[in-house]
Scaffold this motif. Structure first.
Motif, PDB file in Angstrom:
ATOM      1  N   UNK A  53       0.877  -1.178   0.000  1.00 52.49           N
ATOM      2  CA  UNK A  53       0.000   0.000   0.000  1.00 52.49           C
ATOM      3  C   UNK A  53       0.906   1.218   0.000  1.00 52.49           C
ATOM      4  N   UNK A  54       1.011   1.856  -1.138  1.00 55.30           N
ATOM      5  CA  UNK A  54       1.958   2.950  -1.253  1.00 55.30           C
ATOM      6  C   UNK A  54       1.317   4.334  -1.359  1.00 55.30           C
ATOM      7  N   UNK A  55       0.003   4.407  -1.149  1.00 49.92           N
ATOM      8  CA  UNK A  55      -0.695   5.693  -1.194  1.00 49.92           C
ATOM      9  C   UNK A  55      -1.148   6.061   0.214  1.00 49.92           C
ATOM     10  N   UNK A  56      -0.883   7.282   0.598  1.00 47.02           N
ATOM     11  CA  UNK A  56      -1.248   7.751   1.925  1.00 47.02           C
ATOM     12  C   UNK A  56      -2.540   8.562   1.847  1.00 47.02           C
ATOM     13  N   UNK A  57      -3.410   8.347   2.811  1.00 49.90           N
ATOM     14  CA  UNK A  57      -4.649   9.118   2.926  1.00 49.90           C
ATOM     15  C   UNK A  57      -4.627   9.785   4.292  1.00 49.90           C
ATOM     16  N   UNK A  58      -4.877  11.087   4.300  1.00 46.19           N
ATOM     17  CA  UNK A  58      -4.862  11.835   5.556  1.00 46.19           C
ATOM     18  C   UNK A  58      -6.224  12.475   5.782  1.00 46.19           C
ATOM     19  N   UNK A  59      -6.622  12.538   7.053  1.00 45.83           N
ATOM     20  CA  UNK A  59      -7.782  13.325   7.425  1.00 45.83           C
ATOM     21  C   UNK A  59      -7.611  13.762   8.872  1.00 45.83           C
TER      22      UNK A  59
ATOM     23  N   UNK B 172     -12.495   1.811  19.379  1.00 46.69           N
ATOM     24  CA  UNK B 172     -13.164   0.899  18.458  1.00 46.69           C
ATOM     25  C   UNK B 172     -12.176  -0.049  17.787  1.00 46.69           C
ATOM     26  N   UNK B 173     -11.009   0.469  17.447  1.00 47.28           N
ATOM     27  CA  UNK B 173      -9.965  -0.375  16.842  1.00 47.28           C
ATOM     28  C   UNK B 173      -9.522  -1.440  17.838  1.00 47.28           C
ATOM     29  N   UNK B 174      -9.376  -1.045  19.102  1.00 46.78           N
ATOM     30  CA  UNK B 174      -8.963  -1.990  20.141  1.00 46.78           C
ATOM     31  C   UNK B 174     -10.002  -3.094  20.324  1.00 46.78           C
ATOM     32  N   UNK B 175     -11.282  -2.701  20.353  1.00 45.31           N
ATOM     33  CA  UNK B 175     -12.362  -3.688  20.486  1.00 45.31           C
ATOM     34  C   UNK B 175     -12.348  -4.649  19.300  1.00 45.31           C
ATOM     35  N   UNK B 176     -12.052  -4.120  18.115  1.00 42.71           N
ATOM     36  CA  UNK B 176     -12.015  -4.948  16.905  1.00 42.71           C
ATOM     37  C   UNK B 176     -10.730  -5.776  16.812  1.00 42.71           C
ATOM     38  N   UNK B 177      -9.775  -5.499  17.705  1.00 42.18           N
ATOM     39  CA  UNK B 177      -8.508  -6.237  17.665  1.00 42.18           C
ATOM     40  C   UNK B 177      -7.609  -5.816  16.522  1.00 42.18           C
ATOM     41  N   UNK B 178      -7.719  -4.556  16.100  1.00 42.30           N
ATOM     42  CA  UNK B 178      -6.932  -4.050  14.978  1.00 42.30           C
ATOM     43  C   UNK B 178      -6.147  -2.820  15.410  1.00 42.30           C
ATOM     44  N   UNK B 179      -5.067  -2.548  14.697  1.00 41.27           N
ATOM     45  CA  UNK B 179      -4.408  -1.270  14.959  1.00 41.27           C
ATOM     46  C   UNK B 179      -5.208  -0.175  14.255  1.00 41.27           C
ATOM     47  N   UNK B 180      -4.900   1.066  14.557  1.00 47.07           N
ATOM     48  CA  UNK B 180      -5.683   2.196  14.031  1.00 47.07           C
ATOM     49  C   UNK B 180      -5.731   2.186  12.505  1.00 47.07           C
ATOM     50  N   UNK B 181      -4.603   1.941  11.862  1.00 44.68           N
ATOM     51  CA  UNK B 181      -4.533   1.959  10.407  1.00 44.68           C
ATOM     52  C   UNK B 181      -5.428   0.880   9.791  1.00 44.68           C
ATOM     53  N   UNK B 182      -5.313  -0.340  10.316  1.00 41.97           N
ATOM     54  CA  UNK B 182      -6.132  -1.436   9.786  1.00 41.97           C
ATOM     55  C   UNK B 182      -7.616  -1.179  10.038  1.00 41.97           C
ATOM     56  N   UNK B 183      -7.944  -0.636  11.225  1.00 45.74           N
ATOM     57  CA  UNK B 183      -9.344  -0.350  11.543  1.00 45.74           C
ATOM     58  C   UNK B 183      -9.913   0.699  10.586  1.00 45.74           C
ATOM     59  N   UNK B 184      -9.193   1.785  10.404  1.00 44.57           N
ATOM     60  CA  UNK B 184      -9.683   2.854   9.512  1.00 44.57           C
ATOM     61  C   UNK B 184      -9.814   2.360   8.075  1.00 44.57           C
ATOM     62  N   UNK B 185      -8.850   1.572   7.634  1.00 41.56           N
ATOM     63  CA  UNK B 185      -8.917   1.022   6.273  1.00 41.56           C
ATOM     64  C   UNK B 185     -10.116   0.100   6.134  1.00 41.56           C
ATOM     65  N   UNK B 186     -10.321  -0.758   7.122  1.00 42.18           N
ATOM     66  CA  UNK B 186     -11.444  -1.691   7.082  1.00 42.18           C
ATOM     67  C   UNK B 186     -12.778  -0.958   7.073  1.00 42.18           C
ATOM     68  N   UNK B 187     -12.913   0.046   7.927  1.00 37.58           N
ATOM     69  CA  UNK B 187     -14.172   0.796   7.985  1.00 37.58           C
ATOM     70  C   UNK B 187     -14.400   1.585   6.705  1.00 37.58           C
ATOM     71  N   UNK B 188     -13.323   2.108   6.130  1.00 37.14           N
ATOM     72  CA  UNK B 188     -13.455   2.880   4.897  1.00 37.14           C
ATOM     73  C   UNK B 188     -13.847   1.989   3.723  1.00 37.14           C
ATOM     74  N   UNK B 189     -13.230   0.822   3.638  1.00 41.45           N
ATOM     75  CA  UNK B 189     -13.487  -0.054   2.492  1.00 41.45           C
ATOM     76  C   UNK B 189     -14.720  -0.930   2.669  1.00 41.45           C
ATOM     77  N   UNK B 190     -14.938  -1.409   3.881  1.00 44.02           N
ATOM     78  CA  UNK B 190     -16.008  -2.385   4.101  1.00 44.02           C
ATOM     79  C   UNK B 190     -17.123  -1.891   5.021  1.00 44.02           C
ATOM     80  N   UNK B 191     -16.919  -0.757   5.633  1.00 45.10           N
ATOM     81  CA  UNK B 191     -17.888  -0.234   6.599  1.00 45.10           C
ATOM     82  C   UNK B 191     -19.218   0.096   5.934  1.00 45.10           C
ATOM     83  N   UNK B 192     -20.199   0.273   6.759  1.00 45.96           N
ATOM     84  CA  UNK B 192     -21.556   0.534   6.273  1.00 45.96           C
ATOM     85  C   UNK B 192     -22.094   1.784   6.945  1.00 45.96           C
ATOM     86  N   UNK B 193     -22.598   2.704   6.161  1.00 44.35           N
ATOM     87  CA  UNK B 193     -23.246   3.893   6.699  1.00 44.35           C
ATOM     88  C   UNK B 193     -24.737   3.729   6.459  1.00 44.35           C
ATOM     89  N   UNK B 194     -25.493   3.851   7.526  1.00 47.51           N
ATOM     90  CA  UNK B 194     -26.938   3.688   7.445  1.00 47.51           C
ATOM     91  C   UNK B 194     -27.583   5.056   7.594  1.00 47.51           C
TER      92      UNK B 194
END
Length: 111
Positions: A10-16, A29-51
């Motif tokens: 993964x060679x592209x950086x995303x900042x916010x 939330x990342x801790x509860x999911x058992x992920x580090x911050x980067x993996x959690x944010x990536x997972x939520x961005x790619x696979x997360x659901x907004x209702x």
């Protein structure tokens, strides 16, 4: 000896930007999911659901219930003053209740 840097998959950086409080929430939330911050944010961005919820039908139902409540109070006041309720009053309240039942069916039926 020269060490070559390993090329990142993964060679592209995303900042916010977030507030301190938001960062704490993300980390929890990342801790509860058992992920580090980067993996959690990536997972939520790619696979997360907004209702997005539309409460218009609920608002309509609340409006109708408030209307019938006002009408019941008026009939109760009349009954207390005159010591009787007319058949027309009861029919009117029944009609108002039918509107509420229709709204409830519409809400739960999705139509």
């Amino acid at each position: 000896m020269i060490l070559l840097a390993k090329k990142r998959y993964r060679d592209k950086e995303v900042k916010f930007f977030v507030t301190e409080g938001e960062l704490e929430i993300i980390d929890k939330k990342a801790d509860v999911a058992g992920l580090d911050r980067s993996k959690y944010c990536r997972s939520m961005t790619l696979d997360g659901l907004i209702v997005k919820q539309d409460f218009k039908q609920v608002d309509d139902l609340v409006y109708e219930v408030n209307k019938i409540g006002t009408n019941i109070n008026q009939v109760a006041r009349r009954a207390n003053e005159l010591e009787h309720v007319t058949l027309d009053d009861i029919k009117y309240l029944k009609k108002q209740l039918d509107v509420i039942y229709q709204q409830i069916e519409k809400f739960y039926g999705g139509g």
